[in-house]
Design a protein around this motif. Sequence first.
Motif, PDB file in Angstrom:
ATOM      1  N   GLU A 189     -15.177  49.458  26.222  1.00  0.00           N
ATOM      2  CA  GLU A 189     -15.334  51.030  26.295  1.00  0.00           C
ATOM      3  C   GLU A 189     -16.229  51.436  25.029  1.00  0.00           C
ATOM      4  OE1 GLU A 189     -12.582  54.916  25.530  1.00  0.00           O
ATOM      5  OE2 GLU A 189     -11.615  52.939  25.818  1.00  0.00           O
ATOM      6  N   LEU A 190     -16.006  50.926  23.891  1.00  0.00           N
ATOM      7  CA  LEU A 190     -16.919  51.348  22.771  1.00  0.00           C
ATOM      8  C   LEU A 190     -18.345  50.692  22.827  1.00  0.00           C
ATOM      9  CD1 LEU A 190     -14.272  50.594  19.585  1.00  0.00           C
ATOM     10  CD2 LEU A 190     -15.025  52.863  20.841  1.00  0.00           C
ATOM     11  N   ILE A 191     -18.539  49.466  23.558  1.00  0.00           N
ATOM     12  CA  ILE A 191     -19.937  49.103  23.699  1.00  0.00           C
ATOM     13  C   ILE A 191     -20.743  49.893  24.638  1.00  0.00           C
ATOM     14  CG2 ILE A 191     -21.064  47.017  24.439  1.00  0.00           C
ATOM     15  CD1 ILE A 191     -19.123  45.408  23.098  1.00  0.00           C
ATOM     16  N   LYS A 192     -19.956  50.009  25.707  1.00  0.00           N
ATOM     17  CA  LYS A 192     -20.518  50.941  26.808  1.00  0.00           C
ATOM     18  C   LYS A 192     -20.878  52.206  26.418  1.00  0.00           C
ATOM     19  CE  LYS A 192     -21.339  50.277  31.489  1.00  0.00           C
ATOM     20  NZ  LYS A 192     -21.882  49.038  32.004  1.00  0.00           N
ATOM     21  N   GLY A 193     -20.271  52.846  25.571  1.00  0.00           N
ATOM     22  CA  GLY A 193     -20.477  54.126  25.218  1.00  0.00           C
ATOM     23  C   GLY A 193     -21.461  54.232  24.037  1.00  0.00           C
ATOM     24  N   SER A 194     -22.325  53.251  23.658  1.00  0.00           N
ATOM     25  CA  SER A 194     -23.340  53.065  22.817  1.00  0.00           C
ATOM     26  C   SER A 194     -24.676  53.191  23.471  1.00  0.00           C
ATOM     27  CB  SER A 194     -22.870  52.004  21.729  1.00  0.00           C
ATOM     28  OG  SER A 194     -21.623  51.969  21.478  1.00  0.00           O
ATOM     29  N   SER A 195     -25.451  53.607  22.682  1.00  0.00           N
ATOM     30  CA  SER A 195     -27.064  53.490  23.254  1.00  0.00           C
ATOM     31  C   SER A 195     -27.774  52.482  22.370  1.00  0.00           C
ATOM     32  CB  SER A 195     -27.667  54.851  23.167  1.00  0.00           C
ATOM     33  OG  SER A 195     -27.670  55.218  21.553  1.00  0.00           O
ATOM     34  N   LEU A 196     -27.113  52.236  20.834  1.00  0.00           N
ATOM     35  CA  LEU A 196     -27.920  51.127  20.341  1.00  0.00           C
ATOM     36  C   LEU A 196     -26.830  50.211  19.805  1.00  0.00           C
ATOM     37  CD1 LEU A 196     -30.048  49.731  18.501  1.00  0.00           C
ATOM     38  CD2 LEU A 196     -29.594  51.726  16.769  1.00  0.00           C
ATOM     39  N   VAL A 197     -26.832  48.778  20.353  1.00  0.00           N
ATOM     40  CA  VAL A 197     -25.979  47.940  20.003  1.00  0.00           C
ATOM     41  C   VAL A 197     -26.537  46.681  18.942  1.00  0.00           C
ATOM     42  CG1 VAL A 197     -24.182  46.356  20.579  1.00  0.00           C
ATOM     43  CG2 VAL A 197     -24.551  48.647  22.147  1.00  0.00           C
ATOM     44  N   ILE A 198     -25.841  46.693  17.844  1.00  0.00           N
ATOM     45  CA  ILE A 198     -26.290  45.584  16.948  1.00  0.00           C
ATOM     46  C   ILE A 198     -25.203  44.548  16.642  1.00  0.00           C
ATOM     47  CG2 ILE A 198     -27.198  45.163  14.785  1.00  0.00           C
ATOM     48  CD1 ILE A 198     -28.140  48.214  14.359  1.00  0.00           C
ATOM     49  N   SER A 199     -25.440  43.476  17.148  1.00  0.00           N
ATOM     50  CA  SER A 199     -24.544  42.211  17.348  1.00  0.00           C
ATOM     51  C   SER A 199     -24.604  41.490  15.978  1.00  0.00           C
ATOM     52  CB  SER A 199     -24.399  41.716  18.461  1.00  0.00           C
ATOM     53  OG  SER A 199     -23.347  40.601  18.313  1.00  0.00           O
ATOM     54  N   CYS A 200     -23.799  41.249  14.979  1.00  0.00           N
ATOM     55  CA  CYS A 200     -23.770  40.270  13.847  1.00  0.00           C
ATOM     56  C   CYS A 200     -22.323  39.190  13.913  1.00  0.00           C
ATOM     57  CB  CYS A 200     -23.767  41.215  12.614  1.00  0.00           C
ATOM     58  SG  CYS A 200     -25.135  42.642  12.572  1.00  0.00           S
ATOM     59  N   ILE A 201     -22.149  38.950  15.094  1.00  0.00           N
ATOM     60  CA  ILE A 201     -21.032  38.075  15.160  1.00  0.00           C
ATOM     61  C   ILE A 201     -21.462  36.580  14.894  1.00  0.00           C
ATOM     62  CG2 ILE A 201     -19.507  39.717  16.380  1.00  0.00           C
ATOM     63  CD1 ILE A 201     -20.176  37.692  18.977  1.00  0.00           C
ATOM     64  N   PRO A 208     -20.618  39.942  28.113  1.00  0.00           N
ATOM     65  CA  PRO A 208     -21.307  39.973  29.271  1.00  0.00           C
ATOM     66  C   PRO A 208     -22.382  41.189  29.195  1.00  0.00           C
ATOM     67  CG  PRO A 208     -19.383  40.918  29.767  1.00  0.00           C
ATOM     68  CD  PRO A 208     -19.128  40.358  28.554  1.00  0.00           C
ATOM     69  N   ILE A 209     -23.542  41.036  29.633  1.00  0.00           N
ATOM     70  CA  ILE A 209     -24.628  42.124  29.629  1.00  0.00           C
ATOM     71  C   ILE A 209     -24.328  43.369  30.368  1.00  0.00           C
ATOM     72  CG2 ILE A 209     -25.987  41.535  31.744  1.00  0.00           C
ATOM     73  CD1 ILE A 209     -28.378  42.174  29.739  1.00  0.00           C
ATOM     74  N   ASP A 210     -23.243  43.256  31.345  1.00  0.00           N
ATOM     75  CA  ASP A 210     -22.840  44.522  31.929  1.00  0.00           C
ATOM     76  C   ASP A 210     -21.838  45.156  31.196  1.00  0.00           C
ATOM     77  OD1 ASP A 210     -20.502  43.132  32.469  1.00  0.00           O
ATOM     78  OD2 ASP A 210     -20.541  42.850  34.529  1.00  0.00           O
ATOM     79  N   TRP A 211     -21.560  44.821  29.923  1.00  0.00           N
ATOM     80  CA  TRP A 211     -20.782  45.685  29.071  1.00  0.00           C
ATOM     81  C   TRP A 211     -21.909  46.768  28.334  1.00  0.00           C
ATOM     82  CZ3 TRP A 211     -16.216  43.424  25.918  1.00  0.00           C
ATOM     83  CH2 TRP A 211     -15.479  43.137  26.605  1.00  0.00           C
ATOM     84  N   LEU A 212     -23.208  46.732  28.582  1.00  0.00           N
ATOM     85  CA  LEU A 212     -24.027  47.551  27.943  1.00  0.00           C
ATOM     86  C   LEU A 212     -24.384  48.621  29.101  1.00  0.00           C
ATOM     87  CD1 LEU A 212     -26.464  44.789  26.404  1.00  0.00           C
ATOM     88  CD2 LEU A 212     -24.925  46.270  25.151  1.00  0.00           C
ATOM     89  N   ALA A 213     -24.373  49.910  28.542  1.00  0.00           N
ATOM     90  CA  ALA A 213     -24.694  50.973  29.216  1.00  0.00           C
ATOM     91  C   ALA A 213     -26.390  50.844  29.510  1.00  0.00           C
ATOM     92  CB  ALA A 213     -24.534  52.274  28.600  1.00  0.00           C
ATOM     93  N   ASP A 214     -26.757  51.599  30.735  1.00  0.00           N
ATOM     94  CA  ASP A 214     -28.205  51.996  30.919  1.00  0.00           C
ATOM     95  C   ASP A 214     -28.864  52.320  30.119  1.00  0.00           C
ATOM     96  OD1 ASP A 214     -27.185  50.946  33.417  1.00  0.00           O
ATOM     97  OD2 ASP A 214     -27.785  52.728  34.562  1.00  0.00           O
TER      98      ASP A 214
END
Length: 272
Positions: A189-201, A208-214
Motif C-alpha cells: 500500500e505504501l509503495i503503491k501510494g508513492s511517486s518516487l521510490v528509492i530502494s536501499c535494501i 514485483p514491479i506491479d507494486w509501483l503506481a503508474d
Amino acid sequence: MKKYIDLIYEMKLNQLKELSQKNKKQKAIYVFYDSSLVDVNSAYIKSKVKYGNIFDVKVYVHDLYTNDLDTNHRLLKEIKDHHFMMFEFPISKPILDQNYFSYLSLDNDIDGIVAPNYIQNDFNLIKYHPATVSAVLEVINYLKLDLKQEDVCILGRSIYLGNYLYQLILKNKPKSIVQINSTTVNKQELIKGSSLVISCINKALVYPIDWLADNTYLIDVTTEYVNNKLKGSFIIDQTYANEHNIKYTPTPGGIGKLTTLFLFNNYFLTTK
C-alpha cells in the motif's frame, strides 16, 4: 532511465577530468577492506584504483584482516591528518570491534561514514555525503523532480543509505515521505501510494514491479548477485514498465555506475 544515467556519468566524468588537471592536492585515498568478506579483485575496489589512475589520485588498498592490529592502528594514525580514508563494506564484527572508525573525521572521511552522526543536529558541519547518496541526489536533480510535489518512499533503514536519504529528503519538505523496513506491515500500500521510490535494501528481487503506481520513478540502489548476475530489489518486467510509464534505474549500469565517480567528486569538491 539508462540514458539519463549514461548522460550523468559522462557529464561527471568530464567534469572530474577537468578538476583533476587543476588539482593541487597531494592527498591520497586509503581504502581499507576486510579480505575475509571482500575480494581485493572485486569490482568495488578495482573501480577505485581505476578512477584513481584516470584522475591522477593515489589510491592505496590495505587489508585489515591479514595485517596485524598494531600495523593497522599505526597506519591509520599516520594518515588520519594528511590523507583521505574509507572503509569498503561489508566488514566482519571482529574487525569492527577494533575501533578503526575512530580515526575518521569530517575532514578525512571521503565516503561520509561519520556524516550520519551530524545529519539531524549539525547538518552544516557535513563536508562529504556518502558517495551512493550523492549519486541518488544527482539523479533526482537531473530528472528535475520537485520533491515538494513528490510522495517519496524509502525502502531500507541503514544509517548510511536508507535512513540518511530519508533525513536529507525530509529537509527538502517533500509532499509526503514514508520509510519501509522488513517489519513494515502495509508495504504494498505504501509503495503503491508513492511517486518516487528509492530502494536501499540488501536483497535482490524482493518486490514485483506491479507494486509501483503508474508514472512512478524508481531509483534502485540495490546491487546483489543472483546466479552470478547483478540484480536490483525489484523484479523488472519491461513490458509492464512501458505500459504503466514506470521509469527505473537499471541494475547493473544504474546507481552503481555512478557511485565511484561521486567518491572522487568528494575528493575534488566539498558538499558545503
